[in-house]
Design an enzyme around this catalytic site. Structure first.
Site, PDB file in Angstrom:
ATOM      1  N   ASN A 133      72.064 -94.501  -0.685  1.00 27.79           N
ATOM      2  CA  ASN A 133      71.514 -95.367  -1.729  1.00 27.79           C
ATOM      3  C   ASN A 133      70.585 -94.553  -2.622  1.00 27.79           C
ATOM      4  O   ASN A 133      70.395 -93.361  -2.404  1.00 27.79           O
ATOM      5  CB  ASN A 133      70.807 -96.572  -1.096  1.00 27.79           C
ATOM      6  CG  ASN A 133      69.673 -96.135  -0.194  1.00 27.79           C
ATOM      7  OD1 ASN A 133      68.730 -95.483  -0.636  1.00 27.79           O
ATOM      8  ND2 ASN A 133      69.769 -96.468   1.094  1.00 27.79           N
ATOM      9  N   HIS A 134      69.995 -95.194  -3.603  1.00 25.05           N
ATOM     10  CA  HIS A 134      69.223 -94.476  -4.623  1.00 25.05           C
ATOM     11  C   HIS A 134      67.780 -94.170  -4.246  1.00 25.05           C
ATOM     12  O   HIS A 134      67.016 -93.729  -5.091  1.00 25.05           O
ATOM     13  CB  HIS A 134      69.235 -95.266  -5.938  1.00 25.05           C
ATOM     14  CG  HIS A 134      70.540 -95.198  -6.660  1.00 25.05           C
ATOM     15  ND1 HIS A 134      71.011 -94.029  -7.214  1.00 25.05           N
ATOM     16  CD2 HIS A 134      71.486 -96.129  -6.894  1.00 25.05           C
ATOM     17  CE1 HIS A 134      72.182 -94.255  -7.776  1.00 25.05           C
ATOM     18  NE2 HIS A 134      72.499 -95.523  -7.590  1.00 25.05           N
TER      19      HIS A 134
END
Ligand code: CTP
Ligand code: CA
Length: 227
Positions: free
Chosen positions: A34-35
């Site tokens: 994920n970011h």
């Protein structure tokens, strides 16, 4: 004696912080992630060390350097993070789970690189361990457990539900639909909610400032509980 550090409430306390994303392997060259940048967790670890605490930072893959005075353990997957966190749990007085842990991982990880085939590909995912929930279940009397939550709607209500469900002492809820909050920003805007009923807005600020406010709130909450 008399220095800021030695008079700090946190002097000598053991603080365990998790940060960053996790990486869930598909094969030797591919993964889901994920970011998360790790910035919020690293700012918390850095601030805790400045306050005189003994800090262990368990970090998923991140480009950030080790903050001064912090002992960092690097992990990849949610499963790795789970094991590393529990290796350090017993001695921790305060645990802050800022990591963005993957909720799912591929059910099967291939030893060899997957070759492309005609047509579409389906990868079956299974749930990862909920580390924070497991920590809540095994929490001891002297321990203060803080979770994070990323929400895009009903922020306070969902935050309170997570606080209850995971047996936390406090939760920091982020509205990730806001522009200057969340994953890669240097700033954050959040709300602190404690089990004791305290609710406080942490207005838009640098992640280090947010971390400092967080430690003031935790201190207040812990001191309130001693009376
Ligand atoms: N968390 C965890 N292990 C997981 C998933 C989440 O320890 N497998 C922790 C995060 O580090 C964070 C908190 O749980 O402190 C809340 O994460 P969040 O993603 O907001 O909540 P979830 O419980 O995963 O629920 P959902 O993603 O469905 O909103
Ligand atoms: Ca999640």
């Amino acid at each position: 004696i008399g220095t800021k550090e030695s008079s700090s409430y946190y002097n000598g306390k053991h603080i365990l912080v998790t940060a960053g994303p996790t990486r869930e392997s598909i094969d030797p060259v591919r993964f889901f992630t994920n970011h998360s940048s790790g910035k919020m967790g690293y700012a918390i670890a850095e601030t805790a060390a400045k306050l005189g605490a003994s800090v262990t930072l368990i970090s998923g893959p991140s480009n950030l350097g080790v903050p001064n005075g912090v002992s960092r353990m690097e992990v990849e997957s949610a499963r790795d993070m789970y094991h590393e966190v529990f290796r350090h749990y017993d001695k921790a007085d305060i645990i802050i789970k800022a990591a963005a842990v993957a909720d799912y991982r591929p059910k099967e990880t291939f030893d060899q690189k997957m070759k492309k085939q005609e047509g579409s590909l389906v990868i079956e995912l299974e749930r990862t361990e909920d580390i924070l929930k497991a920590l809540g279940e095994k929490k001891q009397k002297h321990q203060y457990l803080v979770g994070f939550a990323a929400e895009t709607s009903n922020v306070i209500q969902y935050g309170r539900e997570k606080l209850e469900r995971k047996n936390l002492d406090a939760i920091v809820v982020n509205d990730v639909s806001q522009e200057n909050a969340g994953f890669s920003a240097d700033t954050n805007e959040a709300a602190f909610i404690s089990k004791t009923g305290k609710q406080q807005k942490l207005s838009l600020n640098s992640k280090v400032k947010i971390a400092q406010q967080l430690f003031s709130l935790i201190e207040e909450d812990l001191k309130g509980g001693e009376q």
